[in-house]
Design a protein around this motif. Structure first.
Motif, PDB file in Angstrom:
ATOM      1  N   THR A  91      76.016 131.966 -21.968  1.00 22.20           N
ATOM      2  CA  THR A  91      77.443 132.133 -21.742  1.00 22.20           C
ATOM      3  C   THR A  91      77.720 132.679 -20.345  1.00 22.20           C
ATOM      4  N   THR A  92      76.906 133.616 -19.904  1.00 16.47           N
ATOM      5  CA  THR A  92      77.062 134.169 -18.559  1.00 16.47           C
ATOM      6  C   THR A  92      76.814 133.114 -17.489  1.00 16.47           C
ATOM      7  N   LEU A  93      75.832 132.243 -17.715  1.00 17.50           N
ATOM      8  CA  LEU A  93      75.539 131.182 -16.758  1.00 17.50           C
ATOM      9  C   LEU A  93      76.708 130.218 -16.628  1.00 17.50           C
ATOM     10  N   VAL A  94      77.299 129.826 -17.750  1.00 20.76           N
ATOM     11  CA  VAL A  94      78.457 128.924 -17.703  1.00 20.76           C
ATOM     12  C   VAL A  94      79.612 129.583 -16.972  1.00 20.76           C
ATOM     13  N   ALA A  95      79.856 130.869 -17.283  1.00 16.68           N
ATOM     14  CA  ALA A  95      80.945 131.583 -16.627  1.00 16.68           C
ATOM     15  C   ALA A  95      80.715 131.688 -15.115  1.00 16.68           C
ATOM     16  N   GLY A  96      79.474 131.989 -14.718  1.00 20.56           N
ATOM     17  CA  GLY A  96      79.170 132.088 -13.291  1.00 20.56           C
ATOM     18  C   GLY A  96      79.317 130.760 -12.571  1.00 20.56           C
ATOM     19  N   SER A  97      78.820 129.686 -13.176  1.00 27.06           N
ATOM     20  CA  SER A  97      78.944 128.364 -12.564  1.00 27.06           C
ATOM     21  C   SER A  97      80.402 127.930 -12.487  1.00 27.06           C
ATOM     22  N   ALA A  98      81.171 128.235 -13.532  1.00 22.95           N
ATOM     23  CA  ALA A  98      82.592 127.897 -13.521  1.00 22.95           C
ATOM     24  C   ALA A  98      83.322 128.663 -12.421  1.00 22.95           C
ATOM     25  N   ALA A  99      82.925 129.913 -12.185  1.00 19.27           N
ATOM     26  CA  ALA A  99      83.548 130.695 -11.115  1.00 19.27           C
ATOM     27  C   ALA A  99      83.255 130.085  -9.747  1.00 19.27           C
ATOM     28  N   ILE A 100      82.021 129.604  -9.555  1.00 20.75           N
ATOM     29  CA  ILE A 100      81.672 128.959  -8.283  1.00 20.75           C
ATOM     30  C   ILE A 100      82.505 127.707  -8.071  1.00 20.75           C
ATOM     31  N   LEU A 101      82.597 126.877  -9.121  1.00 21.69           N
ATOM     32  CA  LEU A 101      83.368 125.640  -9.008  1.00 21.69           C
ATOM     33  C   LEU A 101      84.853 125.923  -8.823  1.00 21.69           C
ATOM     34  N   ALA A 102      85.378 126.924  -9.541  1.00 19.18           N
ATOM     35  CA  ALA A 102      86.796 127.256  -9.417  1.00 19.18           C
ATOM     36  C   ALA A 102      87.123 127.749  -8.010  1.00 19.18           C
ATOM     37  N   ALA A 103      86.254 128.578  -7.460  1.00 17.51           N
ATOM     38  CA  ALA A 103      86.489 129.080  -6.103  1.00 17.51           C
ATOM     39  C   ALA A 103      86.487 127.945  -5.090  1.00 17.51           C
ATOM     40  N   ARG A 104      85.559 127.011  -5.234  1.00 19.15           N
ATOM     41  CA  ARG A 104      85.503 125.883  -4.309  1.00 19.15           C
ATOM     42  C   ARG A 104      86.740 125.000  -4.443  1.00 19.15           C
ATOM     43  N   THR A 105      87.144 124.728  -5.671  1.00 19.45           N
ATOM     44  CA  THR A 105      88.339 123.910  -5.890  1.00 19.45           C
ATOM     45  C   THR A 105      89.580 124.587  -5.333  1.00 19.45           C
ATOM     46  N   TYR A 106      89.675 125.898  -5.524  1.00 17.63           N
ATOM     47  CA  TYR A 106      90.832 126.640  -5.011  1.00 17.63           C
ATOM     48  C   TYR A 106      90.891 126.579  -3.488  1.00 17.63           C
ATOM     49  N   ARG A 107      89.759 126.763  -2.837  1.00 17.33           N
ATOM     50  CA  ARG A 107      89.751 126.713  -1.370  1.00 17.33           C
ATOM     51  C   ARG A 107      90.134 125.323  -0.854  1.00 17.33           C
ATOM     52  N   GLU A 108      89.663 124.280  -1.523  1.00 17.31           N
ATOM     53  CA  GLU A 108      90.016 122.930  -1.099  1.00 17.31           C
ATOM     54  C   GLU A 108      91.508 122.668  -1.259  1.00 17.31           C
ATOM     55  N   GLU A 109      92.066 123.100  -2.386  1.00  8.37           N
ATOM     56  CA  GLU A 109      93.500 122.895  -2.628  1.00  8.37           C
ATOM     57  C   GLU A 109      94.339 123.699  -1.631  1.00  8.37           C
ATOM     58  N   LEU A 110      93.909 124.928  -1.355  1.00  6.22           N
ATOM     59  CA  LEU A 110      94.641 125.755  -0.399  1.00  6.22           C
ATOM     60  C   LEU A 110      94.580 125.152   0.998  1.00  6.22           C
ATOM     61  N   ALA A 111      93.408 124.646   1.395  1.00  4.15           N
ATOM     62  CA  ALA A 111      93.279 124.013   2.708  1.00  4.15           C
ATOM     63  C   ALA A 111      94.131 122.756   2.807  1.00  4.15           C
ATOM     64  N   ARG A 112      94.204 121.994   1.719  1.00  2.91           N
ATOM     65  CA  ARG A 112      95.030 120.783   1.740  1.00  2.91           C
ATOM     66  C   ARG A 112      96.507 121.127   1.898  1.00  2.91           C
ATOM     67  N   ARG A 113      96.969 122.126   1.166  1.00  2.76           N
ATOM     68  CA  ARG A 113      98.370 122.530   1.276  1.00  2.76           C
ATOM     69  C   ARG A 113      98.686 123.062   2.678  1.00  2.76           C
ATOM     70  N   THR A 114      97.739 123.825   3.240  1.00  3.34           N
ATOM     71  CA  THR A 114      97.959 124.364   4.581  1.00  3.34           C
ATOM     72  C   THR A 114      98.026 123.240   5.610  1.00  3.34           C
ATOM     73  N   GLU A 152      99.005 120.228   5.138  1.00  2.00           N
ATOM     74  CA  GLU A 152     100.243 119.476   4.947  1.00  2.00           C
ATOM     75  C   GLU A 152     101.477 120.306   5.244  1.00  2.00           C
ATOM     76  N   GLY A 153     101.282 121.558   5.628  1.00  2.00           N
ATOM     77  CA  GLY A 153     102.407 122.411   5.994  1.00  2.00           C
ATOM     78  C   GLY A 153     103.170 122.971   4.817  1.00  2.00           C
ATOM     79  N   GLU A 154     102.586 122.994   3.639  1.00  5.04           N
ATOM     80  CA  GLU A 154     103.270 123.522   2.460  1.00  5.04           C
ATOM     81  C   GLU A 154     103.079 125.040   2.392  1.00  5.04           C
ATOM     82  N   ALA A 155     104.142 125.709   1.981  1.00  2.47           N
ATOM     83  CA  ALA A 155     104.068 127.167   1.839  1.00  2.47           C
ATOM     84  C   ALA A 155     103.274 127.522   0.590  1.00  2.47           C
ATOM     85  N   SER A 156     102.497 128.589   0.687  1.00  4.38           N
ATOM     86  CA  SER A 156     101.679 129.039  -0.448  1.00  4.38           C
ATOM     87  C   SER A 156     101.979 130.498  -0.716  1.00  4.38           C
TER      88      SER A 156
END
Length: 232
Positions: free
Chosen positions: A32-55, A57-61
């Motif tokens: 369970t800890t391994l799944v949670a840790g891997s999910a955190a890594i993937l979530a952080a990467r996805t969040y950074r990509e989405e934030l970079a895309r919005r930035t 495109e000039g969208e406010a965050s």
């Protein structure tokens, strides 16, 4: 395929393999800890990509929007890695059971043979990759054109069908075992000492009830203390 989806597939397979190893080693909490840790890594990467895309495109965050982005990224990562790990475990456990039934050995589990462990791992990893890929494409905001959101989820549906089928078979097996144990103890209620007779009667009732709820623990974890005071 883009570089990150390749890393996603690798992360899914490694996570599923480690979770399986932890489960077979008697440490499900580690899985369970391994799944949670891997999910955190993937979530952080996805969040950074989405934030970079919005930035770009000039969208406010705003803070509220960033929180929503993080929640969506976390839910997506947990779904992808949880689903792929579940698929891996279902296939691996199912193949182990099949190997034991087809290649039956006396006093030994055929599923413990390295060749069968390798085959189960390869098949499980292949389906885990399909599930992770299907969920990744389905949940992506910018999924490729021509991909229908639900028809692309056939690997997930396949895992669901296998899980229900094998789960039902497991429940039937556990229920049959309980009925056999109940019959065994019921036949011995008149044998042995007074304590033995009372204990056999109690165990017969226990397994009779357990046969009706095989999804719960079927064996008693302890013997009631009231039997200690019964004279032999």
């Amino acid at each position: 395929m883009r570089a990150w989806p390749r890393r996603l597939m690798l992360l899914a397979v490694i996570t599923a393999s480690l979770v399986a190893a932890a489960s077979f080693g008697g440490a499900p909490a580690v899985g369970t800890t391994l799944v949670a840790g891997s999910a955190a890594i993937l979530a952080a990467r996805t969040y950074r990509e989405e934030l970079a895309r919005r930035t770009a495109e000039g969208e406010a965050s705003s803070r509220r929007r960033r929180a929503g982005m993080m929640l969506r990224a976390s839910a997506r990562a947990t779904t992808i890695l949880g689903g792929s790990t579940f698929a891996f475990m279902i296939i691996l456990q199912g193949y182990r059971r099949l190997a034991d039934e087809v290649f039956a050995m006396s006093h030994y589990s055929a599923a413990l043979e390295p060749v069968h462990m390798a085959i189960g791992t390869i098949i499980g990893a292949a389906l885990a990759l399909r599930v992770a890929s299907a969920l990744d494409r389905t949940l992506a905001r910018d999924r490729p054109p021509g991909i229908r959101r639900w028809t692309a989820l056939w690997p997930v549906a396949l895992v669901g069908v296998l899980a229900v089928s094998w789960g039902a078979q497991e429940m039937r097996t556990r229920s049959s075992l309980c009925r056999a144990m109940s019959t065994y103890h019921a036949a011995r209620r008149g044998e042995g000492t007074r304590r033995d007779r009372a204990l056999h009667a109690w165990l017969a009732r226990w397994y009779e009830r357990a046969a009706l709820r095989p999804w719960l623990p079927i064996h008693p974890d302890r013997i009631p203390t009231r039997f200690e005071g019964i004279d032999s």
